[in-house]
Design an enzyme around this catalytic site. Structure first.
Site, mmCIF file in Angstrom:
data_model
loop_
_atom_site.group_PDB
_atom_site.id
_atom_site.type_symbol
_atom_site.label_atom_id
_atom_site.label_comp_id
_atom_site.label_asym_id
_atom_site.label_seq_id
_atom_site.Cartn_x
_atom_site.Cartn_y
_atom_site.Cartn_z
ATOM 1 C CE LYS A 148 -50.209 -52.991 -48.083
ATOM 2 N NZ LYS A 148 -49.388 -52.801 -46.867
ATOM 3 C CB SER A 202 -48.878 -56.433 -45.571
ATOM 4 O OG SER A 202 -48.926 -55.025 -45.357
ATOM 5 C CB SER A 256 -46.419 -53.555 -43.990
ATOM 6 O OG SER A 256 -46.887 -54.635 -43.231
#
Lengths: 476, 96
Positions: free
Chosen positions: A79, A154, A178
């Site tokens: 990420k 996310s 997330s």
């Protein structure tokens, strides 16, 4: 099966049998990234030649009989809120669009030390704030099962990249769900480890008492393999726990015979609005766990309905403090200003997106004079009640099983105009972060429209092994 | 709890965020509805409840008082929007 669609264990087996090379696997992943560019899973992809050269070096080491790490030659993505030295680390924000990290996150170093081949940095909601991946400065990532729908957030880009075979495994971060929520929406496995299990050094901070890095993978065994690599004490993170790292993969085949599994009644109550198909699929998976030898026990988590409110007070308060560092002076986006204060204001106004500004302002408000006790102080007290709910439940059961998200992936734009409705998307995942517990989402079927649904497993602190054992049975 | 336009401007000033008129109204509405929602915590009596700042008990982390080199000067300045003579350059702070 193409190399990029294999699990870590299948891939390593193929390498060891001489049926495939790391270079082939990296090439297949890079081709898939190119072919699936429309999904916008990546913010940056490393130079093809550099990736292939790194993979070739692993192949040569293997041929020479060198001792190799646990992930030697496995193509992974991380990420883009995890720092990778020398590369772009944006947190999906205009604020950091040009930022080059001067050091790597501990988890990134550990992946690389284990021989993983980093292929790129995945898309996310700006500063990990969101539940749909629509808040990215680089545009939304799209759900590979239906590109008209969100992948969840996310860590949406990481979930998409794994689901679309654009990497074999990925790392995400989970502050209120997330990792687990996008894993559920994209049909992959996602694990949020116990707070303190994994170093946060080099993770761009959102809410420091809640953030935790974890894996997104195509199997529970793969998640266990990644956990074995990334977990462990790190002196560079003051909240890192001095705990041994168990052999998580050994837990995967354990089964659920004799385990007591708590089914929280509040998570199935009509008021929380679980979609009918989601409810039925999760119930069926829970019944199957019973058929495999687990005992189901109804438990109560009575403060569940207060979790979202508690979370948004604590998370935004911590975010307003953490994001104060972005002032345009030392790094990040700078806008012009007549004086220093005007430069700060212009830089932050133009550098941050709408959701980030909303959360900073909410956090600033609840910490401001006259409101601290009413909001932030009270939220910290309710957090204690939420923790106690889990302590009481875990006195009776070994783990808790529940839906990961109340609905399958929703359409792009469906909730973006209503922040509160978006926040409620995390109703089942948030309590876990507030209590610091480990949680995972494992696919448990798909709706008639082909949208994946995840079952969530929550375990006592530092008992990821039980969680993985349960997840592996659901997966089977 | 509804908040006023003035309160939004006050928070924005504290957070060093400049808002135009449309944004002030937009955030006023959003923040009011979120604060309305979080007011549900008032239903709970937390009089004798200790706050939780961290879910996992933390230990004091001590180490020997030795200088460590983390980032060198060039690395620190590498991402600077503007630098000069080995320092960050910012708009004038001291008034004439």
């Amino acid at each position: 099966m193409s190399l990029n669609a294999k699990t870590i264990s299948e891939l390593i087996e193929a390498f060891e049998a001489g049926e495939a090379t790391a270079e082939d696997a990296a090439g297949a992943v890079l081709d898939a990234i190119e072919a699936g560019e429309n999904l916008n899973a990546f913010i940056s992809v490393r130079e093809r030649d550099a990736v292939l050269a790194e993979a070739r070096a692993v192949d040569e080491a293997r041929q020479n009989g060198a001792e190799l790490g646990a992930l030697a030659g496995v193509p992974v993505a991380v990420k883009d809120n995890l720092c990778v030295k020398g590369g772009q680390t944006t947190a999906a924000s205009r604020m950091l669009a040009e930022f080059e990290a001067p050091y790597s996150a501990t988890v990134v170093e550990r992946l690389q030390d284990a021989g993983a081949i980093l292929v790129g940095k995945t898309n996310l909601d700006e500063f990990a704030m969101g539940s749909s991946n629509e808040n990215s400065f680089f545009g939304p990532a799209l759900n590979p099962h239906d590109p008209e729908r969100v992948p969840g957030g996310s860590s949406g880009g990481s979930a998409v990249a794994v689901a679309a075979n654009q990497c074999v495994a990925a790392l995400g971060s989970d502050t209120g769900g997330s990792i687990r929520q996008p894993a559920s929406h994209c049909g992959v496995v996602g694990v949020k480890p116990t707070y303190g299990r994994v170093s946060r050094y080099g993770l761009i901070a959102f809410a420091s008492s809640l953030d935790q890095v974890g894996p997104l993978t195509r199997s529970v065994d793969d998640a266990a393999r990644l956990l074995e690599v990334i977990c462990g004490f790190d002196p560079r993170d003051a909240t890192s726990a001095r705990r041994d790292v168990p052999k998580f993969t050994d837990a995967v085949g354990r089964g659920v015979e004799g385990l007591k599994l708590g089914v929280p009644k509040e998570y199935f109550a009509s008021e929380v609005g679980v979609d009918d198909e989601v409810g039925a699929l999760v119930r069926a998976a829970i019944d199957d766990l019973e058929a495999q030898g687990a005992e189901l026990v109804e438990v109560s988590l009575p403060h569940t309905e207060y979790a979202v409110a508690t979370y948004y007070l604590i998370a935004t308060a911590e975010a307003s403090s953490n994001l104060a560092r972005y002032d345009g002076a030392r790094y990040g986006f700078r806008a012009e200003g007549e004086d220093l204060v005007e430069m700060y204001e212009n830089s932050r106004s133009e550098g941050f997106g709408d959701e980030v500004k909303r959360r900073i302002m909410l956090g600033t408000y609840v910490l401001s004079a006259g409101y601290y006790d009413q909001y932030y102080g009270k939220a910290q007290q309710v957090r204690t009640l939420i923790r106690q709910d889990f302590d009481d439940a875990f006195d009776k059961v070994d783990a808790i099983v529940a839906p990961t998200a109340p609905t399958p992936a929703f359409a792009l734009g469906d909730k973006s105009e209503n922040p509160l409705q978006m926040y409620l998307e995390d109703i089942f995942t948030i309590s876990c972060n507030l209590a610091g517990l480990p949680g995972m989402s494992v696919p448990c079927g798909a709706t008639a429209a082909g949208l994946p649904v995840g079952l969530q497993v929550l375990a006592p602190a530092f008992d990821e092994e039980t969680m993985l054992a349960i997840g592996a049975v659901v997966e089977a | 709890m509804a908040i006023s336009r003035e309160q939004v401007l006050h928070i924005a000033r504290l957070a060093r965020i400049e808002l135009d008129e449309d944004e002030v109204e937009h955030y006023r509405e959003d923040l009011s509805s979120i604060l309305d929602y979080v007011d549900k915590l008032d239903e709970l009596d937390v009089t004798d409840v200790e706050p939780t700042t961290h879910a996992v008990a933390l230990e004091s982390r001590l180490r020997d008082d030795e200088v460590e080199q983390r980032l060198d000067h060039d690395e620190v300045l590498h991402n600077a929007p503007e630098s000069e003579a080995g320092q960050f350059r910012v708009p004038k702070v001291v008034e004439d």
